[in-house]
Design an enzyme around this catalytic site. Structure first.
Site, short mmCIF file in Angstrom:
data_model
loop_
_atom_site.label_atom_id
_atom_site.label_comp_id
_atom_site.label_asym_id
_atom_site.label_seq_id
_atom_site.Cartn_x
_atom_site.Cartn_y
_atom_site.Cartn_z
N HIS A 318 -76.89 -51.61 -26.01
CA HIS A 318 -75.79 -50.94 -25.50
C HIS A 318 -76.01 -49.82 -24.56
O HIS A 318 -77.28 -49.07 -24.80
CB HIS A 318 -74.97 -50.35 -26.76
CG HIS A 318 -75.57 -49.54 -27.81
ND1 HIS A 318 -75.62 -48.10 -27.63
CD2 HIS A 318 -76.65 -49.59 -28.82
CE1 HIS A 318 -76.09 -47.57 -28.47
NE2 HIS A 318 -76.60 -48.45 -29.24
N CYS A 337 -80.40 -50.40 -33.35
CA CYS A 337 -80.02 -50.92 -32.23
C CYS A 337 -80.76 -50.23 -31.12
O CYS A 337 -81.47 -49.31 -31.10
CB CYS A 337 -78.42 -50.72 -32.10
SG CYS A 337 -77.49 -51.87 -33.24
#
Length: 418
Positions: A318, A337
């Site tokens: 992201h 992440c």
């Protein structure tokens, strides 16, 4: 014989001569270092290329037949360096840089010569000249450090890892390359290298773009994954994992009851209805059973875009509103992440074969602020890997911090030792 096999054999044959010459190469370096005369003049004539200051970056993917062969050759080089006694410790108490004149520069020169960063033609001198500057910057680039030509604590730490340990690191990572090479045979793929905190977008055997990344902390590690990117969400909602609710959000709410409101985070019940934070007892962890969702926007934890791929770890890639994190030397700061610098360039490349999704439409959609999931017409393989040592050129060996302690030597965890 298929194309991949032919390519592998071509590269292998090119290295046959290199492997045979490695012992003489190492002997020449060590002999010249210790027998060289002191430099008597700043005006000696040889160019910066002789100092080993050439570019060390390459468009060769880490997972490739070429890298495999170069890494095997590097192991031969380091075996011979070790056989000749390796390199000595460089005194680490001083900040040395261009213009310094200090006896410790001689130890620095020896170290850089033995590892092939500085030509033995530079000779011995206490002067930190332009050739030492170029060589030190080359060393820093090979170790993923800012190439500022200054001997800071991380540069000294990387420099004073023994040749024997570096040899072991190369051997460990050669095994990793061999074990997973088969997964990297597709025309297009994305590779996240965890210890390097870097991403490669690869097409037809060459890196078309590299992206600085932020990966998981030691206690929230980014996992090894093989999957395929199948969805990009523009202006995503962020759903906080239960681990973050427990470790971060609940403690923050105890300190600041307005934290959720200030960060556009809503609490949702199972039926989708919104729950007032003031009705929750934050002295317990009961709230961890609820759903915490952050609205799209500039302060959203994923900023403009989320990149999805099926996996059992609930891991994704992201954007981030904290762009300054990409400037950090040790970019191990996420909850597992992966944050991607210049993520819009990567997404544009991912969406290339998805009809109607050119760069202009992508940017227009970001500006709209509307949550917009986009399915990729052709999923792109993605691989999360752990490669902390490799070579992508003759005499160019790369080393990175063994952040998750998988290489078998505490000496390689530079970020934890300082």
């Amino acid at each position: 014989m298929n194309t991949s096999r032919r390519h592998f054999l071509t590269v292998a044959s090119a290295f046959a001569g290199t492997a045979l010459a490695a012992p003489a190469f190492a002997q020449d370096i060590l002999g010249d270092v210790f027998s060289s005369t002191r430099r008597g003049s700043w005006g000696d004539q040889f160019d910066a290329r002789a100092a080993g200051g050439e570019e060390v970056m390459s468009n060769i993917p880490i997972y490739s037949a070429e890298t495999l062969m170069y890494t095997q050759a590097a192991i031969g080089q380091y075996q011979n360096i070790v056989a000749q006694g390796g390199w000595g410790q460089v005194p680490s108490g001083k900040k040395l840089q261009l213009g310094s004149v200090d006896g410790d520069v001689e130890a620095l020169r020896r170290r850089l010569m033995i590892s092939g960063d500085l030509s033995q033609r530079a000779g011995m001198s206490p002067a930190f000249d332009t050739y030492v500057d170029a060589a030190l910057k080359r060393f820093q680039r090979r170790h993923g450090l800012p190439a500022d030509g200054v001997t800071g604590k991380y540069t000294y730490a990387a420099m004073n890892v023994s040749a024997q340990v570096r040899l072991g690191q190369l051997q460990t990572n050669l095994n990793r390359l061999n074990e997973r090479m088969g997964a990297y045979q597709t025309p297009r793929y994305v590779m996240v290298n965890i210890p390097a905190a870097q991403i490669e977008a690869v097409e037809n055997g060459r890196v078309v773009s590299r992206h600085t990344a932020v990966v998981g902390k030691i206690d929230r590690q980014t996992p090894i994954i093989d999957s395929a990117i199948n969805e990009v969400i523009v202006n995503p909602y962020w759903n906080a994992p239960e681990s973050i609710v427990r470790k971060d959000i609940i403690p923050l709410m105890r300190k600041n009851p307005n934290y959720l409101r200030d960060n556009n985070i809503r609490i949702l019940a199972g039926d989708g209805s919104e729950i007032d934070p003031m009705t929750i007892d934050w002295s317990t962890e009961d709230a961890a059973k609820l759903r915490f969702r952050q609205d799209p926007g500039k302060i959203n934890a994923m900023a403009s875009v989320k990149i999805n791929f099926p996996n059992s770890h609930a891991t994704y890639m992201h954007d981030t509103p904290q762009q300054s994190l990409f400037n950090n030397l040790m970019r191990f700061d996420s909850s597992g992440c992966v944050r991607v610098q210049n993520v819009r360039d990567l997404v544009t490349w991912l969406l290339r074969d998805t009809q109607g999704w050119n760069r202009q439409r992508f940017e227009d959609t970001i500006r709209s602020g509307q949550n917009t999931p986009v399915q990729l017409a052709v999923p792109v393989p993605v691989h999360f890997s752990y490669v902390s040592a490799w070579s992508t050129g003759d005499g160019v060996s790369h080393f990175r911090d063994d952040i998750y302690a998988l290489d078998g030597s505490q000496e390689l965890q530079l970020s934890q030792a300082l």
